[in-house]
Enzyme design. Structure first.
Site, PDB file in Angstrom:
ATOM      1  N   TYR A   1       0.942  -1.315   0.174  1.00 39.47           N
ATOM      2  CA  TYR A   1      -0.086   0.292  -0.129  1.00 39.47           C
ATOM      3  C   TYR A   1       0.480   0.979  -0.004  1.00 39.47           C
ATOM      4  O   TYR A   1       1.407   1.433   0.563  1.00 39.47           O
ATOM      5  CB  TYR A   1      -1.283  -0.304   1.277  1.00 39.47           C
ATOM      6  CG  TYR A   1      -1.786  -0.997   1.556  1.00 39.47           C
ATOM      7  CD1 TYR A   1      -1.473  -2.615   2.130  1.00 39.47           C
ATOM      8  CD2 TYR A   1      -3.334  -0.719   0.797  1.00 39.47           C
ATOM      9  CE1 TYR A   1      -2.223  -3.364   1.747  1.00 39.47           C
ATOM     10  CE2 TYR A   1      -3.705  -2.136   0.588  1.00 39.47           C
ATOM     11  CZ  TYR A   1      -3.626  -3.402   1.181  1.00 39.47           C
ATOM     12  OH  TYR A   1      -4.677  -4.278   1.371  1.00 39.47           O
TER      13      TYR A   1
ATOM     14  N   GLU B   1     -27.782   2.774   4.337  1.00 38.59           N
ATOM     15  CA  GLU B   1     -28.473   3.277   3.325  1.00 38.59           C
ATOM     16  C   GLU B   1     -28.505   4.542   2.821  1.00 38.59           C
ATOM     17  O   GLU B   1     -28.292   4.882   1.853  1.00 38.59           O
ATOM     18  CB  GLU B   1     -29.570   2.093   3.084  1.00 38.59           C
ATOM     19  CG  GLU B   1     -28.901   0.726   2.794  1.00 38.59           C
ATOM     20  CD  GLU B   1     -29.732  -0.045   2.261  1.00 38.59           C
ATOM     21  OE1 GLU B   1     -30.861  -0.161   2.975  1.00 38.59           O
ATOM     22  OE2 GLU B   1     -29.510  -1.159   1.651  1.00 38.59           O
TER      23      GLU B   1
END
Ligand SMILES: [Zn+2]
Ligand SMILES: [Zn+2]
Length: 447
Positions: free
Chosen positions: A347, A421
């Protein structure tokens, strides 16, 4: 004020349908503002579909480099969108889709990661995951414990919205659905560098890559951004010392790797204190493993050290790597030993390009609402998105989505990770708004 470009039939129909207010069209910078308002209206209209996509992907999670069904599902959705060209099978299961706007402008890439984790979901949801997969030869439960299901759904929502306004779009959008963000440092490249190696930033040549990550932060729908280093590099180093074993009663007749290993562990600690400029970016060198010998009176032939390097500065990351190699090999030599040093850089430091980020802050504020997009300090967590930024600017932000109204939700990677959501609508708005905000100067130039 005269609109700076011709009113397209799509825009005219939106105005006619009341999806876009005439005042938005006539305000401020004229065309660019109207275009952004159009984009946000189209983004909002995808909300129900985005939630449906997300639930399907949540119920069918797949592990790193195994995202076969997910990729097929994404490709099928993209192929239904007008004007989008889809390429599959990139870096195994990755997808690149291209939408060429009807107006000239820059090439903006938007990225989502598709993989899930070997974690058993403990949430009670109608679309809870009960999936199994194979990881390191073992059958494991699979769950979108890092929320990548939402990333995929939000990027599909952005693709749908932008494809509907392609005639007015001042530039090209490249949608990148990458595999294996969770692969981690090691001999197998994770998805972002693998996609870069496969050439996804060429043809068309990408000018900027943008991405987002959902988390259980509070309040839901808030966006956290930073101009500069946002997330740390995450590397793994291993040092193997080869010596000569012997009897514990007569160390002079052996080359003891345990003593050298102990010296190396201590010497690695002064890399941060004596070789790193702390103002240049926080850096951590941690030894997590030290293994040597198996009896008190036997000197072993070998010793092994392993640890992690985290840094918010590419410069400091390199200094740490160079000094780990230098200290390990020189201390080993001074003991008559050899050292094998390997460092896996899975990374990169994730540096959200300050100028490019500046260009989209207004769009992030418009996406989240008044006072809900904030500049935040960096974290020592890691994300492979930084690999897209080796040669071009990248922009990244975090999207809070705690399912609770008064506190943080469970952390990413936990069995209880869950999102609100309602935050997905904000994420789609952020993607399309930032795309338009980045393209906007070109809109002006094209007038
Ligand atoms: Zn993760
Ligand atoms: Zn993640």
């Amino acid at each position: 004020m005269t609109p700076p470009f011709r009113l397209s039939s799509r825009l005219a129909s939106l105005l006619g349908a009341g999806l876009l207010s005439v005042s938005a069209w006539s305000q401020g910078a004229g065309g660019a503002d109207a275009l952004r308002a159009q984009a946000l209206s189209l983004a909002d209209a995808t909300e129900a579909q985005v939630i449906a996509w997300r639930r399907h992907i949540h119920q069918h999670p797949e592990l790193s480099y195994q995202e076969v069904q997910t990729a097929a599902y994404v490709a099928e959705a993209l192929k239904k969108m007008p004007g989008i060209e889809v390429q599959t099978g990139i870096a195994k299961t990755g997808i690149k889709a291209v939408l060429r706007g009807g107006q000239p402008g820059p090439v903006v890439a938007l990225r989502a990661d598709m993989d899930a984790l070997p974690v058993e979901e403990r949430n009670d949801l109608p679309f809870k995951s009960t999936a199994k997969g194979t990881w390191l030869g073992k059958e494991v439960p699979v769950f979108h414990a890092c929320g990548h299901d939402t990333h995929v759904a939000m990027l599909l929502g952005a693709a749908q919205a932008l494809s509907q306004m392609r005639a007015d779009l001042p530039g090209t959008v490249v949608f990148l659905f990458q595999p294996a963000e969770e692969q981690g440092p090691g001999p197998v490249l994770s998805g972002a560098p693998a996609m870069v190696q496969a050439g996804v930033l060429d043809n068309p040549k990408v000018d900027v890559v943008m991405g987002q990550h959902i988390n259980g932060g509070f309040p839901s729908g808030q966006i956290n951004y930073r101009r500069g280093s946002l997330m740390a590099s995450g590397d793994v180093f291993k040092i193997k010392l080869n010596g000569k074993g012997g009897h514990g009663s007569s160390p002079w007749s052996a080359n003891d790797p345990t003593l050298a290993a102990a010296e190396i562990v201590v010497a690695l600690q002064n890399i941060v204190s004596h070789r790193i400029d702390p103002l240049d970016g926080t850096t951590v060198v941690t030894v997590g493993q030290l293994q040597s010998g198996n009896r008190p009176n036997v000197l072993p032939d070998t010793a092994e050290i392993a640890g992690t390097v985290r840094s918010l500065s590419k410069k400091n990351q390199k200094i740490a790597h160079d000094n780990i190699r230098l200290r390990a090999t020189r201390i080993a030599e001074s003991h008559g030993l050899t050292a094998e040093v390997s460092i896996d850089t899975g990374y990169e430091v994730l540096v959200s390009d300050p100028a490019a980020t500046q260009r989209v802050i207004g769009a992030l504020e418009a996406a989240a609402g008044e006072g809900k997009a904030r500049e935040v300090p960096p974290t020592m967590g890691s994300e492979d998105f930084g690999s897209f930024g080796k040669n071009i600017p990248i922009v990244f932000w975090h999207l809070n989505a705690s399912p609770y109204t008064d506190r943080r939700g469970a952390p990413n990677h936990s069995a209880e990770f869950m999102v609100d959501e309602k935050a997905l609508r904000v994420g789609v708005r952020a993607l399309v708004g930032s795309t338009l905000a980045y393209m906007r100067p070109q809109t002006a130039a094209a007038q």
